[in-house]
Design a protein around this motif. Structure first.
Motif, PDB file in Angstrom:
ATOM      1  N   LYS A   3       0.814  -1.197   0.000  1.00 55.94           N
ATOM      2  CA  LYS A   3       0.000   0.000   0.000  1.00 55.94           C
ATOM      3  C   LYS A   3       0.860   1.265   0.000  1.00 55.94           C
ATOM      4  O   LYS A   3       0.555   2.237  -0.669  1.00 55.94           O
ATOM      5  CB  LYS A   3      -0.890  -0.011   1.233  1.00 55.94           C
ATOM      6  CG  LYS A   3      -2.322   0.093   0.919  1.00 55.94           C
ATOM      7  CD  LYS A   3      -3.128   0.086   2.197  1.00 55.94           C
ATOM      8  CE  LYS A   3      -4.587   0.032   1.837  1.00 55.94           C
ATOM      9  NZ  LYS A   3      -5.430   0.049   2.983  1.00 55.94           N
ATOM     10  N   SER A   4       1.923   1.280   0.748  1.00 52.39           N
ATOM     11  CA  SER A   4       2.766   2.469   0.835  1.00 52.39           C
ATOM     12  C   SER A   4       3.484   2.740  -0.490  1.00 52.39           C
ATOM     13  O   SER A   4       3.671   3.891  -0.872  1.00 52.39           O
ATOM     14  CB  SER A   4       3.726   2.307   1.997  1.00 52.39           C
ATOM     15  OG  SER A   4       5.039   2.276   1.636  1.00 52.39           O
ATOM     16  N   ARG A   5       3.861   1.720  -1.209  1.00 57.65           N
ATOM     17  CA  ARG A   5       4.513   1.914  -2.504  1.00 57.65           C
ATOM     18  C   ARG A   5       3.538   2.502  -3.519  1.00 57.65           C
ATOM     19  O   ARG A   5       3.876   3.400  -4.291  1.00 57.65           O
ATOM     20  CB  ARG A   5       5.088   0.589  -2.999  1.00 57.65           C
ATOM     21  CG  ARG A   5       5.843   0.758  -4.282  1.00 57.65           C
ATOM     22  CD  ARG A   5       6.478  -0.521  -4.730  1.00 57.65           C
ATOM     23  NE  ARG A   5       7.067  -0.278  -6.040  1.00 57.65           N
ATOM     24  CZ  ARG A   5       8.199  -0.748  -6.414  1.00 57.65           C
ATOM     25  NH1 ARG A   5       8.888  -1.518  -5.596  1.00 57.65           N
ATOM     26  NH2 ARG A   5       8.665  -0.502  -7.596  1.00 57.65           N
ATOM     27  N   THR A   6       2.313   2.046  -3.533  1.00 59.59           N
ATOM     28  CA  THR A   6       1.286   2.582  -4.424  1.00 59.59           C
ATOM     29  C   THR A   6       0.991   4.035  -4.080  1.00 59.59           C
ATOM     30  O   THR A   6       0.841   4.875  -4.964  1.00 59.59           O
ATOM     31  CB  THR A   6      -0.006   1.738  -4.314  1.00 59.59           C
ATOM     32  OG1 THR A   6       0.310   0.382  -4.552  1.00 59.59           O
ATOM     33  CG2 THR A   6      -1.046   2.199  -5.308  1.00 59.59           C
ATOM     34  N   LEU A   7       0.919   4.340  -2.801  1.00 61.08           N
ATOM     35  CA  LEU A   7       0.688   5.704  -2.349  1.00 61.08           C
ATOM     36  C   LEU A   7       1.844   6.614  -2.769  1.00 61.08           C
ATOM     37  O   LEU A   7       1.624   7.732  -3.251  1.00 61.08           O
ATOM     38  CB  LEU A   7       0.510   5.730  -0.829  1.00 61.08           C
ATOM     39  CG  LEU A   7       0.146   7.082  -0.220  1.00 61.08           C
ATOM     40  CD1 LEU A   7      -1.191   7.564  -0.738  1.00 61.08           C
ATOM     41  CD2 LEU A   7       0.134   6.978   1.281  1.00 61.08           C
ATOM     42  N   ASP A   8       3.080   6.161  -2.590  1.00 61.06           N
ATOM     43  CA  ASP A   8       4.250   6.937  -3.007  1.00 61.06           C
ATOM     44  C   ASP A   8       4.254   7.173  -4.517  1.00 61.06           C
ATOM     45  O   ASP A   8       4.553   8.277  -4.982  1.00 61.06           O
ATOM     46  CB  ASP A   8       5.544   6.236  -2.605  1.00 61.06           C
ATOM     47  CG  ASP A   8       5.783   6.263  -1.102  1.00 61.06           C
ATOM     48  OD1 ASP A   8       5.109   7.079  -0.422  1.00 61.06           O
ATOM     49  OD2 ASP A   8       6.640   5.494  -0.634  1.00 61.06           O
ATOM     50  N   LEU A   9       3.929   6.153  -5.285  1.00 60.15           N
ATOM     51  CA  LEU A   9       3.893   6.270  -6.740  1.00 60.15           C
ATOM     52  C   LEU A   9       2.800   7.251  -7.172  1.00 60.15           C
ATOM     53  O   LEU A   9       3.009   8.087  -8.060  1.00 60.15           O
ATOM     54  CB  LEU A   9       3.669   4.885  -7.360  1.00 60.15           C
ATOM     55  CG  LEU A   9       4.023   4.732  -8.830  1.00 60.15           C
ATOM     56  CD1 LEU A   9       5.494   5.029  -9.058  1.00 60.15           C
ATOM     57  CD2 LEU A   9       3.681   3.336  -9.309  1.00 60.15           C
ATOM     58  N   GLY A  10       1.655   7.183  -6.548  1.00 58.15           N
ATOM     59  CA  GLY A  10       0.547   8.105  -6.867  1.00 58.15           C
ATOM     60  C   GLY A  10       0.904   9.539  -6.523  1.00 58.15           C
ATOM     61  O   GLY A  10       0.621  10.472  -7.279  1.00 58.15           O
ATOM     62  N   THR A  11       1.518   9.730  -5.344  1.00 60.98           N
ATOM     63  CA  THR A  11       1.922  11.082  -4.926  1.00 60.98           C
ATOM     64  C   THR A  11       2.979  11.646  -5.867  1.00 60.98           C
ATOM     65  O   THR A  11       2.899  12.813  -6.280  1.00 60.98           O
ATOM     66  CB  THR A  11       2.463  11.052  -3.485  1.00 60.98           C
ATOM     67  OG1 THR A  11       1.477  10.482  -2.637  1.00 60.98           O
ATOM     68  CG2 THR A  11       2.824  12.439  -3.001  1.00 60.98           C
TER      69      THR A  11
END
Length: 180
Positions: A3-11
């Motif tokens: 989840k944190s990797r997806t959030l970082d990529l989206g940001t």
């Protein structure tokens, strides 16, 4: 962890998209834009008594057609005038030597630009030439100041005119002629 990797990529994508939008707006709203290669051009100089708020990058036009840009504004210490360098596209190479340059305002409160008016000479300006005939910027503050001064002057004269008509006029003595 996923989840944190997806959030970082989206940001990160959102931030990059924001910078791209900012870059696009900057290039579209500024008068200069971004040019990687300079088209063929030649430079002219015009000297003005007052340039108002003319800026580097302001357009140079003739009959409403943009022909170039202001590239440099300097002060001439010998003549005490503003020396403006105009970069004209090479395709506009038939500007008569007796043409004049004026500083105009775009709209009522817009920025300034240099407008060229064609003369009638059969010879043309070339790189490094100076435009001899110039007309300075119309500065609204100066006009308002002149209007206020004339208005105050008119009121002072009308007030002094009232006091002269209210008071009785003194008779002027007649000069005596000499007789022999």
């Amino acid at each position: 962890m996923r989840k944190s990797r997806t959030l970082d990529l989206g940001t990160g994508s959102f931030v990059l998209l924001g910078f791209a939008a900012l870059f696009f707006l900057t290039t579209q709203t500024t008068s200069r834009g971004i040019s990687l290669a300079s088209p063929p051009h030649y430079d002219l100089t015009a000297k003005f008594d007052n340039i108002g708020d003319l800026k580097v990058g302001a357009p140079v036009s003739m009959s409403g057609v943009e022909m170039g840009r202001v590239t440099k504004i300097d002060f001439d210490w010998k003549e005490y005038k503003a020396a403006v360098t105009l970069r004209i596209d090479a395709r506009y190479n038939q500007i008569p030597t007796d043409s004049d340059a004026s500083i105009y305002t775009q709209g009522l409160l817009g920025g300034k630009f240099v407008g060229l008016t064609a003369g009638g000479a059969e010879t043309y300006l070339k790189n490094g030439d100076q435009i001899a005939f110039t007309q300075s910027a119309f500065v609204l503050e100066n006009l308002i100041g002149q209007f206020a001064a004339n208005f105050m002057k008119g009121n002072a004269q009308s007030d002094s005119g009232k006091s002269k008509t209210d008071a009785p006029a003194a008779a002027e003595p007649k000069p005596k002629e000499k007789t022999k």
